[in-house]
Design an enzyme around this catalytic site. Structure first.
Site, short mmCIF file in Angstrom:
data_model
loop_
_atom_site.label_atom_id
_atom_site.label_comp_id
_atom_site.label_asym_id
_atom_site.label_seq_id
_atom_site.Cartn_x
_atom_site.Cartn_y
_atom_site.Cartn_z
N THR A 82 0.85 -1.19 0.00
CA THR A 82 0.00 0.00 0.00
C THR A 82 0.89 1.24 0.00
OG1 THR A 82 -0.16 0.05 2.42
CG2 THR A 82 -1.85 -1.19 1.24
N SER A 109 5.19 -1.26 -1.66
CA SER A 109 4.66 -0.49 -2.78
C SER A 109 5.73 0.39 -3.42
CB SER A 109 3.51 0.39 -2.29
OG SER A 109 3.07 1.28 -3.30
N TYR A 131 4.28 -0.69 -10.72
CA TYR A 131 3.21 -0.33 -11.65
C TYR A 131 3.81 -0.19 -13.05
CZ TYR A 131 0.12 0.83 -7.74
OH TYR A 131 -0.66 0.77 -6.62
N THR A 157 1.20 -4.70 -10.32
CA THR A 157 -0.18 -4.30 -10.01
C THR A 157 -0.82 -3.64 -11.21
OG1 THR A 157 0.27 -4.05 -7.65
CG2 THR A 157 -1.61 -2.84 -8.53
N ARG A 166 -15.46 9.71 -5.71
CA ARG A 166 -16.18 9.02 -4.66
C ARG A 166 -17.44 9.82 -4.36
NH1 ARG A 166 -10.74 8.02 -1.00
NH2 ARG A 166 -10.01 6.19 -2.14
N LYS A 255 -1.09 -8.91 -10.06
CA LYS A 255 -2.17 -8.53 -9.15
C LYS A 255 -3.24 -7.76 -9.92
CE LYS A 255 -2.87 -6.06 -4.76
NZ LYS A 255 -3.81 -5.03 -5.24
N HIS A 279 -8.28 -4.11 -6.30
CA HIS A 279 -7.59 -3.01 -5.63
C HIS A 279 -8.39 -2.52 -4.43
CE1 HIS A 279 -3.88 -0.67 -6.36
NE2 HIS A 279 -4.45 0.23 -5.57
N ASP A 310 -6.95 -10.99 -2.71
CA ASP A 310 -6.96 -9.87 -1.76
C ASP A 310 -8.27 -9.12 -1.91
OD1 ASP A 310 -6.46 -7.06 -3.15
OD2 ASP A 310 -5.12 -8.45 -4.15
N GLY A 311 -8.68 -8.51 -0.79
CA GLY A 311 -9.93 -7.77 -0.77
C GLY A 311 -10.90 -8.31 0.26
N GLY A 312 -11.15 -7.55 1.32
CA GLY A 312 -12.20 -7.88 2.27
C GLY A 312 -11.81 -8.75 3.44
N ILE A 313 -10.53 -9.12 3.57
CA ILE A 313 -10.11 -9.99 4.67
C ILE A 313 -10.12 -9.19 5.98
CG2 ILE A 313 -8.24 -11.38 5.62
CD1 ILE A 313 -9.47 -12.66 3.18
#
Length: 394
Positions: A82, A109, A131, A157, A166, A255, A279, A310-313
């Site tokens: 991150t 990262s 990246y 990634t 947002r 990823k 992501h 990955d995501g939501g753990i």
């Protein structure tokens, strides 16, 4: 700081992070893109899966160890890379030390605030994330720096993204922290004296530069300078990914896979592993939760390469559910950042211990000796739970 710095759940770590951090810092960690549908589904989908525990024949001793990307790990959990970790003055260094103390792999990262050499010295089992940013020469320069530092794997990634905004507004993150910025942000920072005191005691201010994105001319961009470079770069082709695999010539994790056909193309490109990822909900909103996408991707390529998620753990039980549906391991992001905000290195270790305890409880209750034995038979999976985009013939 709370009288007892130890916390029992990752939800409590999040509550403490929210209380401690200025809104702009906490908001940058919390939010997903657009209406936040994907980030909510990443977390919520795990609650739709039930366990089917056994009542006898349990194993008194469990072994939770595994290997991922050619590295041994005490748990099937990796630190997801991150960017600029301004939640604590020690940032990525505290996370790397916590991961090393618990025997886990550190993902660093490109947008980190600490140089790769410092992180590898703290945790030799470091995978450097890159990246597709700048031209091939620039990418090779960054990759070779990671290799020289001793990184043992590369994370490429590609799931960060093309959506805009947002619905509740994006937090005001400055390009750099100078006197004018500090004065402007004073109303947000003053109600959070603990966060400010940590930086003052460390004798530093939040660093928004990205030393691992150093340009060929030696310049070190700010976070948004590096972001602009990425936005202005021509997106990679599958031929570019194959080229990068050959240049690195070592364990490489791609990823961002959310489609079966992309997973198959990743195999053709020669990657070691893929991570089913969106992501953390910051890619195109309304992308399904990664746990919904995992089974079809694992079924398609899991016998050829390592498949991660990955995501939501948020719990050790979530880790168990991902492994049961075909993941070799999971990556965590927000969870350890909340621990870092709550209590520095010790807070990250606290989060990792919570995940270990929850995973061990699930493995025990489901009647297994190792996480590798977990399978869909251990779960109650509702009809229509999974999603399988990209399954049409190529």
């Amino acid at each position: 700081m709370p009288r007892n710095p130890w916390f029992e759940t990752i939800a409590e770590a999040q509550r403490r992070a929210r209380k401690r951090l200025p809104y702009a810092v906490y908001g940058a960690l919390l939010a997903g893109s657009e209406r936040g549908s994907t980030v909510a589904d990443n977390v919520g989908a795990f609650a739709e899966l039930g366990f089917a525990p056994r009542v006898a024949g349990h194993h008194a001793v469990r072994d939770l160890r595994t290997s991922v990307l050619g590295m041994d790990s005490a748990l099937p959990v990796l630190i997801s890379p991150t960017g600029v970790q301004a939640v604590h003055p020690d940032g990525e260094l505290a996370v790397a030390r916590a991961a090393a103390a618990r025997g886990l792999i550190m993902g660093l990262s490109s947008f980190a605030s600490q140089p790769v050499e410092t992180i590898v010295a703290a945790n030799p089992n470091t995978a450097f994330q890159i990246y597709w940013s700048g031209g091939r020469d620039t990418i090779v320069q960054r990759m070779e720096r990671a290799r020289a530092a001793g990184c043992r794997a590369l994370i490429v990634t590609l799931d960060w993204s093309f959506s805009e905004g947002r619905d509740w507004g994006s937090p005001a993150i400055p390009d750099r922290v100078d006197l004018r910025t500090m004065l402007r942000m004073t109303p947000d920072v003053l109600p959070h004296p603990g966060w400010l005191w940590r930086f003052a005691r460390a004798g530093r201010i939040p660093d928004l530069t990205t030393p691992n994105m150093r340009r060929p001319d030696g310049g070190v961009p700010t976070f948004f300078g590096a972001y602009r470079e990425w936005r202005e770069s021509i997106p990679p082709t599958w031929e570019d990914i194959g080229w990068l695999v050959r240049q690195w010539d070592g364990p490489l994790l791609l990823k961002g896979v959310s489609r079966v056909d992309d997973a198959r193309r990743a195999v053709d490109a020669g990657v070691t592993a893929v991570s089913v990822s969106n992501h953390g909900g910051n890619n195109l909103d309304t992308t399904p939760a990664t746990i919904r996408l995992l089974p079809s991707i694992a079924a398609a390529v899991g016998d050829q390469i390592e498949v991660l998620l990955d995501g939501g753990i948020r719990r050790g039980g979530d880790v168990a559910k991902a492994l049961a549906l075909g993941a070799r391991a999971v990556l965590i992001g927000r969870a350890y950042l909340w621990g870092l905000a709550a209590n520095g290195q010790a807070g990250v270790e606290n989060v990792l211990d919570i995940l270990r305890g929850g995973l061990d409880s699930a493995v025990l209750g489901l009647g297994h000796a190792t996480p590798a034995a977990l399978s869909p038979d251990d779960l109650v999976i509702p009809d229509g739970f999974t999603r399988s985009p990209g399954t049409a013939p190529l």
